[in-house]
Design an enzyme around this catalytic site. Structure first.
Site, PDB file in Angstrom:
ATOM      1  N   ASN A 119       0.860  -1.182   0.000  1.00 55.47           N
ATOM      2  CA  ASN A 119       0.000   0.000   0.000  1.00 55.47           C
ATOM      3  C   ASN A 119       0.895   1.230   0.000  1.00 55.47           C
ATOM      4  OD1 ASN A 119      -2.397  -1.540   0.187  1.00 55.47           O
ATOM      5  ND2 ASN A 119      -2.133  -1.738   2.401  1.00 55.47           N
ATOM      6  N   HIS A 146       6.527  -1.387   3.622  1.00 57.72           N
ATOM      7  CA  HIS A 146       6.358  -2.787   4.016  1.00 57.72           C
ATOM      8  C   HIS A 146       5.647  -3.561   2.924  1.00 57.72           C
ATOM      9  CE1 HIS A 146       3.167  -0.257   5.712  1.00 57.72           C
ATOM     10  NE2 HIS A 146       2.336  -1.265   5.528  1.00 57.72           N
ATOM     11  N   HIS A 168       3.314  -6.701   2.306  1.00 62.07           N
ATOM     12  CA  HIS A 168       2.422  -7.677   2.959  1.00 62.07           C
ATOM     13  C   HIS A 168       2.524  -9.009   2.216  1.00 62.07           C
ATOM     14  CE1 HIS A 168      -0.310  -4.769   5.204  1.00 62.07           C
ATOM     15  NE2 HIS A 168       0.170  -3.931   4.303  1.00 62.07           N
TER      16      HIS A 168
HETATM   17  P1  DGP Z   1      -0.649  -0.692   5.894  1.00 58.46           P
HETATM   18  O1  DGP Z   1      -2.102  -0.453   6.151  1.00 58.46           O
HETATM   19  O2  DGP Z   1      -0.361  -1.215   4.497  1.00 58.46           O
HETATM   20  O3  DGP Z   1       0.179   0.502   6.261  1.00 58.46           O
HETATM   21  O4  DGP Z   1      -0.240  -1.879   6.855  1.00 58.46           O
HETATM   22  C1  DGP Z   1       0.197  -1.690   8.154  1.00 58.46           C
HETATM   23  C2  DGP Z   1       0.054  -3.013   8.851  1.00 58.46           C
HETATM   24  O5  DGP Z   1       0.841  -2.972  10.005  1.00 58.46           O
HETATM   25  C3  DGP Z   1      -1.363  -3.344   9.285  1.00 58.46           C
HETATM   26  O6  DGP Z   1      -1.804  -4.505   8.589  1.00 58.46           O
HETATM   27  C4  DGP Z   1      -1.261  -3.603  10.772  1.00 58.46           C
HETATM   28  C5  DGP Z   1       0.214  -3.733  10.999  1.00 58.46           C
HETATM   29  N1  DGP Z   1       0.699  -3.194  12.257  1.00 58.46           N
HETATM   30  C6  DGP Z   1       0.481  -1.947  12.733  1.00 58.46           C
HETATM   31  N2  DGP Z   1       1.081  -1.788  13.923  1.00 58.46           N
HETATM   32  C7  DGP Z   1       1.701  -2.977  14.188  1.00 58.46           C
HETATM   33  C8  DGP Z   1       2.502  -3.422  15.283  1.00 58.46           C
HETATM   34  O7  DGP Z   1       2.784  -2.726  16.267  1.00 58.46           O
HETATM   35  N3  DGP Z   1       2.948  -4.712  15.216  1.00 58.46           N
HETATM   36  C9  DGP Z   1       2.664  -5.530  14.154  1.00 58.46           C
HETATM   37  N4  DGP Z   1       3.147  -6.761  14.188  1.00 58.46           N
HETATM   38  N5  DGP Z   1       1.927  -5.124  13.110  1.00 58.46           N
HETATM   39  C10 DGP Z   1       1.449  -3.859  13.135  1.00 58.46           C
END
Ligand code: DGP
Length: 113
Positions: free
Chosen positions: A86, A99, A101
């Protein structure tokens, strides 16, 4: 780039379920999984998003994708997985550290939502 949650995960300041690490990237399970397997692969280099990458980042970007494929295979889904990046708030980005996914373990529809 300002520090995000993901730099804190890289620096082990907050915990995460880390599944892979090398000198260039870290991979950990998403806290809010959208599929039975939902893993994020992030560069250790603090890139805000894909749009902020430069030609010098091409090897790094290739490494992230290649690593994502290997992780999907390690999870048992080397033949069927989805990769999502994204880019920008309107596209659903909520953490401003690039990141990738990896989603696997269920059927996916097209077009994505
Ligand atoms: P996006 O919406 O593409 O920016 O994805 C961000 C993702 O990051 C979302 O699916 C949830 C994940 N996320 C957010 N905060 C944390 C965290 O503190 N730990 C982990 N493991 N994932 C997180």
């Amino acid at each position: 780039m300002t520090d995000t949650l993901f730099s804190k995960i890289i620096n082990r300041e907050i915990p995460a379920d880390i599944v892979y690490e090398d000198e260039l990237c870290l991979a950990f399970r998403d806290i809010n999984p959208q599929a039975p397997v939902h893993i994020l692969v992030i560069p250790k280099k603090p890139l805000v998003d894909l749009a902020a990458s430069t030609p010098e980042d091409e090897p790094l970007l290739g490494h992230l994708l290649h690593t994502a494929g290997k992780i999907a295979a390690d999870e048992g889904y080397g033949d069927a997985f989805r990769i999502v990046i994204n880019n920008g708030e309107k596209a659903g980005q909520s953490v401003f550290h690039l990141h990738v996914h990896i989603l696997a373990g269920r059927d996916f529809t097209w077009p994505p939502g």
